[in-house]
Write a protein that holds these residues in place. Structure first.
Motif, mmCIF file in Angstrom:
data_model
loop_
_atom_site.group_PDB
_atom_site.id
_atom_site.type_symbol
_atom_site.label_atom_id
_atom_site.label_comp_id
_atom_site.label_asym_id
_atom_site.label_seq_id
_atom_site.Cartn_x
_atom_site.Cartn_y
_atom_site.Cartn_z
ATOM 1 N N PHE A 131 -4.483 8.025 -9.466
ATOM 2 C CA PHE A 131 -3.966 8.665 -8.242
ATOM 3 C C PHE A 131 -3.916 7.657 -7.092
ATOM 4 O O PHE A 131 -2.939 7.587 -6.345
ATOM 5 C CB PHE A 131 -4.866 9.846 -7.885
ATOM 6 C CG PHE A 131 -4.399 10.654 -6.706
ATOM 7 C CD1 PHE A 131 -3.054 10.921 -6.513
ATOM 8 C CD2 PHE A 131 -5.321 11.157 -5.794
ATOM 9 C CE1 PHE A 131 -2.625 11.691 -5.433
ATOM 10 C CE2 PHE A 131 -4.906 11.916 -4.711
ATOM 11 C CZ PHE A 131 -3.559 12.186 -4.526
ATOM 12 N N MET A 132 -4.949 6.851 -6.974
ATOM 13 C CA MET A 132 -4.987 5.817 -5.933
ATOM 14 C C MET A 132 -3.880 4.784 -6.152
ATOM 15 O O MET A 132 -3.185 4.382 -5.204
ATOM 16 C CB MET A 132 -6.356 5.142 -5.921
ATOM 17 C CG MET A 132 -7.500 6.059 -5.520
ATOM 18 S SD MET A 132 -9.136 5.326 -5.826
ATOM 19 C CE MET A 132 -9.109 3.953 -4.650
ATOM 20 N N ILE A 133 -3.706 4.377 -7.414
ATOM 21 C CA ILE A 133 -2.661 3.390 -7.726
ATOM 22 C C ILE A 133 -1.279 3.969 -7.446
ATOM 23 O O ILE A 133 -0.417 3.316 -6.836
ATOM 24 C CB ILE A 133 -2.766 2.954 -9.200
ATOM 25 C CG1 ILE A 133 -4.076 2.191 -9.423
ATOM 26 C CG2 ILE A 133 -1.572 2.092 -9.590
ATOM 27 C CD1 ILE A 133 -4.366 1.889 -10.886
ATOM 28 N N ALA A 134 -1.043 5.223 -7.875
ATOM 29 C CA ALA A 134 0.253 5.866 -7.660
ATOM 30 C C ALA A 134 0.535 6.058 -6.175
ATOM 31 O O ALA A 134 1.676 5.914 -5.716
ATOM 32 C CB ALA A 134 0.297 7.215 -8.385
ATOM 33 N N THR A 135 -0.513 6.385 -5.396
ATOM 34 C CA THR A 135 -0.345 6.544 -3.955
ATOM 35 C C THR A 135 0.046 5.231 -3.310
ATOM 36 O O THR A 135 0.936 5.176 -2.442
ATOM 37 C CB THR A 135 -1.644 7.075 -3.323
ATOM 38 O OG1 THR A 135 -1.957 8.361 -3.873
ATOM 39 C CG2 THR A 135 -1.509 7.200 -1.807
ATOM 40 N N ALA A 136 -0.609 4.148 -3.719
ATOM 41 C CA ALA A 136 -0.279 2.822 -3.185
ATOM 42 C C ALA A 136 1.158 2.442 -3.522
ATOM 43 O O ALA A 136 1.899 1.914 -2.674
ATOM 44 C CB ALA A 136 -1.252 1.777 -3.726
#
Length: 216
Positions: free
Chosen positions: A65-70
């Motif tokens: 989720f953090m990677i996709a948000t970035a």
């Protein structure tokens, strides 16, 4: 005087408009990744062993989720050379609370993220009204133009709605399983938000300065 200037403030000619469908994909993409990774976390860990370092399914989902948000924020910046304030603030909270979730192996932090973000948005909008500023206009200025009274009413309603979302998130994550919370976060919040948004159209039409929204 300030309100009169604000309600007639022209759009920034240098600001690029993003395709609405692409904007929706960029906003929903990280949530879909979060839902899929939580549902198929064990399978992902087998296919991609490196993901097992995150922990169980909810922690794998948090990391992705953090990677996709970035990636979503990065694509937005590349396309329009600006970042909308709400996704940016939400992204910062995702990174902070996601990092705490992974570091401490405690999913409480990522579950509280929507509560924190929505409470922050609600406090900013309602707090701005106390100082005579309808801050929602800076978010929706490309979508439509309203008179000062319209912006005040819409800002007030959205401020209350954000607090409502914060309360709902607290109830769901504290009362139900992680899987149910994840599903509600992805497939429940969006329909609720769309229903609320469309319910504000009568107010927008009454106070619009744009002919396309005027009645008659």
């Amino acid at each position: 005087m300030n309100q009169q200037i604000f309600e007639h403030e022209p759009d920034n000619p240098k600001r690029k408009a993003m395709n609405p469908l692409l904007k929706l994909v960029l906003e929903l993409g990280p949530l879909v990744v979060f839902f899929f990774a939580n549902a198929r976390g064990e399978w992902l860990a087998k296919v991609f062993p490196a993901l097992a370092a995150f922990g169980g399914p909810i922690f794998i989902a948090t990391g992705l989720f953090m990677i996709a948000t970035a990636l979503s924020l990065g694509v937005s910046w590349l396309l329009v050379r600006s970042l909308p304030i709400m996704p940016l603030i939400s992204g910062v909270v995702v990174f902070v609370f996601g990092a705490l979730t992974l570091w401490l192996q405690d999913d409480t932090f990522i579950k509280m993220k929507p509560t924190i973000v929505n409470s922050l948005f609600g406090a900013v909008l309602l707090g701005g009204l106390l100082f005579g500023r309808s801050l929602l206009g800076y978010v929706f200025d490309q979508a439509f133009k309203l008179d000062a009274e319209g912006w005040r009413k819409l800002t007030f309603r959205w401020g209350l709605f954000f607090f409502f979302l914060a309360v709902v998130n607290e109830i769901v994550w504290r009362s139900f399983s992680t899987d149910i919370w994840v599903a509600f976060k992805v497939w429940g919040i969006m329909p609720i938000t769309l229903i609320f948004t469309f319910s504000q159209m009568p107010l927008i039409m009454r106070h619009s300065l744009d002919d396309q929204f005027r009645k008659g």
